[in-house]
Enzyme design. Structure first.
Site, PDB file in Angstrom:
ATOM      1  N   ARG A 131       0.871  -1.185   0.000  1.00 56.77           N
ATOM      2  CA  ARG A 131       0.000   0.000   0.000  1.00 56.77           C
ATOM      3  C   ARG A 131       0.901   1.225   0.000  1.00 56.77           C
ATOM      4  O   ARG A 131       1.792   1.353   0.836  1.00 56.77           O
ATOM      5  CB  ARG A 131      -0.902   0.058   1.227  1.00 56.77           C
ATOM      6  CG  ARG A 131      -1.477   1.475   1.411  1.00 56.77           C
ATOM      7  CD  ARG A 131      -2.506   1.620   2.459  1.00 56.77           C
ATOM      8  NE  ARG A 131      -3.747   1.007   2.035  1.00 56.77           N
ATOM      9  CZ  ARG A 131      -4.932   1.347   2.541  1.00 56.77           C
ATOM     10  NH1 ARG A 131      -5.026   2.289   3.450  1.00 56.77           N
ATOM     11  NH2 ARG A 131      -6.023   0.739   2.126  1.00 56.77           N
ATOM     12  N   HIS A 177      -7.425   0.775  -6.208  1.00 60.06           N
ATOM     13  CA  HIS A 177      -7.641   0.078  -4.933  1.00 60.06           C
ATOM     14  C   HIS A 177      -8.456  -1.200  -5.208  1.00 60.06           C
ATOM     15  O   HIS A 177      -9.612  -1.329  -4.798  1.00 60.06           O
ATOM     16  CB  HIS A 177      -8.392   1.016  -3.977  1.00 60.06           C
ATOM     17  CG  HIS A 177      -8.391   0.555  -2.547  1.00 60.06           C
ATOM     18  ND1 HIS A 177      -7.631  -0.500  -2.090  1.00 60.06           N
ATOM     19  CD2 HIS A 177      -9.077   1.015  -1.464  1.00 60.06           C
ATOM     20  CE1 HIS A 177      -7.847  -0.658  -0.799  1.00 60.06           C
ATOM     21  NE2 HIS A 177      -8.714   0.234  -0.391  1.00 60.06           N
ATOM     22  N   GLN A 217     -10.447  -3.499  -2.586  1.00 58.82           N
ATOM     23  CA  GLN A 217     -11.670  -2.860  -2.085  1.00 58.82           C
ATOM     24  C   GLN A 217     -12.851  -3.168  -3.011  1.00 58.82           C
ATOM     25  O   GLN A 217     -13.972  -3.411  -2.564  1.00 58.82           O
ATOM     26  CB  GLN A 217     -11.449  -1.340  -1.997  1.00 58.82           C
ATOM     27  CG  GLN A 217     -12.677  -0.558  -1.566  1.00 58.82           C
ATOM     28  CD  GLN A 217     -13.048  -0.770  -0.106  1.00 58.82           C
ATOM     29  OE1 GLN A 217     -12.223  -0.639   0.754  1.00 58.82           O
ATOM     30  NE2 GLN A 217     -14.314  -1.101   0.162  1.00 58.82           N
ATOM     31  N   ASP A 248     -16.754   8.504  -1.351  1.00 58.93           N
ATOM     32  CA  ASP A 248     -15.441   8.338  -0.711  1.00 58.93           C
ATOM     33  C   ASP A 248     -15.063   9.711  -0.159  1.00 58.93           C
ATOM     34  O   ASP A 248     -15.714  10.727  -0.473  1.00 58.93           O
ATOM     35  CB  ASP A 248     -14.430   7.848  -1.772  1.00 58.93           C
ATOM     36  CG  ASP A 248     -13.042   7.557  -1.202  1.00 58.93           C
ATOM     37  OD1 ASP A 248     -12.895   7.462   0.042  1.00 58.93           O
ATOM     38  OD2 ASP A 248     -12.086   7.432  -2.002  1.00 58.93           O
ATOM     39  N   CYS A 271     -16.115   3.129   1.090  1.00 66.38           N
ATOM     40  CA  CYS A 271     -14.974   2.243   1.381  1.00 66.38           C
ATOM     41  C   CYS A 271     -14.468   2.428   2.798  1.00 66.38           C
ATOM     42  O   CYS A 271     -13.841   1.525   3.347  1.00 66.38           O
ATOM     43  CB  CYS A 271     -13.863   2.492   0.367  1.00 66.38           C
ATOM     44  SG  CYS A 271     -13.373   4.216   0.237  1.00 66.38           S
ATOM     45  N   ARG A 273     -14.009  -7.083   3.234  1.00 65.49           N
ATOM     46  CA  ARG A 273     -12.582  -6.925   2.899  1.00 65.49           C
ATOM     47  C   ARG A 273     -11.815  -8.173   3.319  1.00 65.49           C
ATOM     48  O   ARG A 273     -10.903  -8.622   2.644  1.00 65.49           O
ATOM     49  CB  ARG A 273     -11.974  -5.705   3.616  1.00 65.49           C
ATOM     50  CG  ARG A 273     -12.597  -4.348   3.298  1.00 65.49           C
ATOM     51  CD  ARG A 273     -12.459  -3.956   1.860  1.00 65.49           C
ATOM     52  NE  ARG A 273     -11.101  -4.057   1.361  1.00 65.49           N
ATOM     53  CZ  ARG A 273     -10.094  -3.216   1.657  1.00 65.49           C
ATOM     54  NH1 ARG A 273     -10.301  -2.176   2.416  1.00 65.49           N
ATOM     55  NH2 ARG A 273      -8.887  -3.393   1.140  1.00 65.49           N
TER      56      ARG A 273
HETATM   57  N1  NVA Z   1      -9.513   7.498  -1.752  1.00 64.01           N
HETATM   58  C1  NVA Z   1      -9.154   7.096  -0.405  1.00 64.01           C
HETATM   59  C2  NVA Z   1      -9.481   5.666  -0.193  1.00 64.01           C
HETATM   60  C3  NVA Z   1      -9.199   5.167   1.204  1.00 64.01           C
HETATM   61  C4  NVA Z   1      -9.545   3.723   1.383  1.00 64.01           C
HETATM   62  C5  NVA Z   1      -7.676   7.375  -0.182  1.00 64.01           C
HETATM   63  O1  NVA Z   1      -6.876   7.034  -1.038  1.00 64.01           O
HETATM   64  O2  NVA Z   1      -7.338   7.948   0.858  1.00 64.01           O
HETATM   65  N1   CP Z   2     -11.081   1.023   2.823  1.00 64.14           N
HETATM   66  C1   CP Z   2      -9.803   0.915   3.203  1.00 64.14           C
HETATM   67  O1   CP Z   2      -8.907   0.598   2.422  1.00 64.14           O
HETATM   68  O2   CP Z   2      -9.592   1.191   4.511  1.00 64.14           O
HETATM   69  P1   CP Z   2      -8.183   1.348   5.215  1.00 64.14           P
HETATM   70  O3   CP Z   2      -7.549   2.594   4.665  1.00 64.14           O
HETATM   71  O4   CP Z   2      -8.486   1.450   6.673  1.00 64.14           O
HETATM   72  O5   CP Z   2      -7.344   0.143   4.880  1.00 64.14           O
END
Ligand code: NVA
Ligand code: CP
Length: 326
Positions: free
Chosen positions: A108, A135, A138, A231, A272, A311
């Site tokens: 990540r 992602h 997700q 989101d 998400c 998830r």
């Molecule tokens: N768009 C958000 C998704 C988090 C799961 C981010 O990248 O912060």
């Molecule tokens: N939705 C998601 O990816 O959550 P986290 O950022 O907590 O992993």
């Protein structure tokens, strides 16, 4: 031909056929049933997996850890300050080192190129746990949640409302198109997804019978939608843009008026997470941004915690499918 994903990377759903996505969803659903029955198949007994995190995470990290332990594997968390990646050591070298020790690697972080570079040199499956661009794990959880709610994916009208060019919008468009859904991206013009990606999604739709609409017209975008999805308005790494985004995206907040504007009785609300839906967190107190109201978040339409639980089952399916069983 039977689907076999052993040895495959999981970087974006673009790389997977509808049949392969169907296989992962069915496997996740089966693994979920086994867990509920108290059966632990331990498909990954004796394996070790590396979990690299440049960005923070609750769901993705915990899903990988619990899924690994459920299946008998050892998960090793490698936070951004724990390893040399990108500081004293190149991504290419880190990939080759971890690939000699681990059976699979989750990444990540920021640049999508990093996860691609890891996948190129690790020699073991690499899973994308979120980059600035995509992602994909997700989306599997989202599709499973939608299918559990409506009993089908094909033909479901799905409206994503908010930042139309972030990792979620990009990945949802691909996932919905692959599964033959009617996808709408509803956002201000300045946050429309990249034209190249929309063209690719249109091509996928030609094969699957799905459709894609990109619009800044909220009423048009949400009318007839079975699913409303949103989101955060500023993703990780874009926090400095929050105030500008609040100005731009306030009309796109998911509230009861928007739920009613779908004209559907059984609208499903998904997010998400993490979500700003009240002023109960330090960040939401500071920024005051709310992509969804508390009323919708806590309503009967919302299945965000089923989605969060999914998830676990979907990430488990990705690991079992790509690593193979003992
Ligand atoms: N768009 C958000 C998704 C988090 C799961 C981010 O990248 O912060
Ligand atoms: N939705 C998601 O990816 O959550 P986290 O950022 O907590 O992993």
């Amino acid at each position: 031909m039977a689907v076999n994903l052993i040895g495959r990377n999981f970087l974006t759903l673009k790389d997977f056929t509808p049949e392969e996505i169907r296989y992962l969803l069915d496997l996740a659903s089966n693994l979920k049933k086994l867990k509920y029955a108290g059966i632990k198949p331990r498909n990954l007994e004796g394996k070790s997996i590396a979990l690299i995190f440049e960005k923070a995470s609750t769901r993705t990290r915990c899903a990988f850890v619990v899924a690994a332990v459920d299946e008998g594997a050892h998960p090793e968390y490698l936070g951004k300050d724990d390893i040399q990646l990108g500081k004293k050591e190149t991504v290419k070298d880190t990939a080759r080192v971890l690939g000699r020790m681990f059976d699979g690697i989750q990444f990540r972080g920021f640049k999508h190129e990093t996860v691609e570079e890891l996948a190129k040199y690790a020699g073991v499956p690499v899973w994308n746990g979120l980059t600035d661009q995509y992602h994909p794990t997700q989306i599997l959880a989202d599709l499973l949640t939608i299918e559990e709610y409506f009993g089908t994916l094909k033909g479901i009208s799905f409206a994503y409302v908010g930042d139309g060019r972030n990792n979620m919008a990009n990945s949802l468009m691909i996932g919905c198109a692959k599964m033959g859904m009617d996808c709408r991206i509803v956002s201000p013009k300045s946050l429309f997804p990249e034209k190249k990606l929309v063209e690719l999604v249109k091509d996928i739709c030609k094969e699957t019978g799905g459709s894609i609409t990109v619009t800044d017209d909220i009423n048009k975008g949400v009318k007839g939608a079975d699913v409303l999805y949103t989101d955060v308005w500023a993703s990780m790494g874009e926090e400095d843009q929050m105030q500008a985004r609040i100005k731009l995206l306030s009309p796109y907040q998911v509230n009861m008026k928007m739920v009613k504007a779908t004209g559907k009785e059984k609208t499903l609300f998904l997010h998400c997470l993490p979500a700003f839906h009240n002023n109960d967190t330090t960040v939401s107190k500071e920024v005051g941004a709310m992509e969804v109201t508390e009323e919708v978040f806590e309503s009967k339409f919302s299945r965000v915690f089923d989605q969060a639980e999914n998830r676990l089952h979907t990430i488990k399916a990705v690991m079992v499918a790509t690593l193979g069983t003992k």
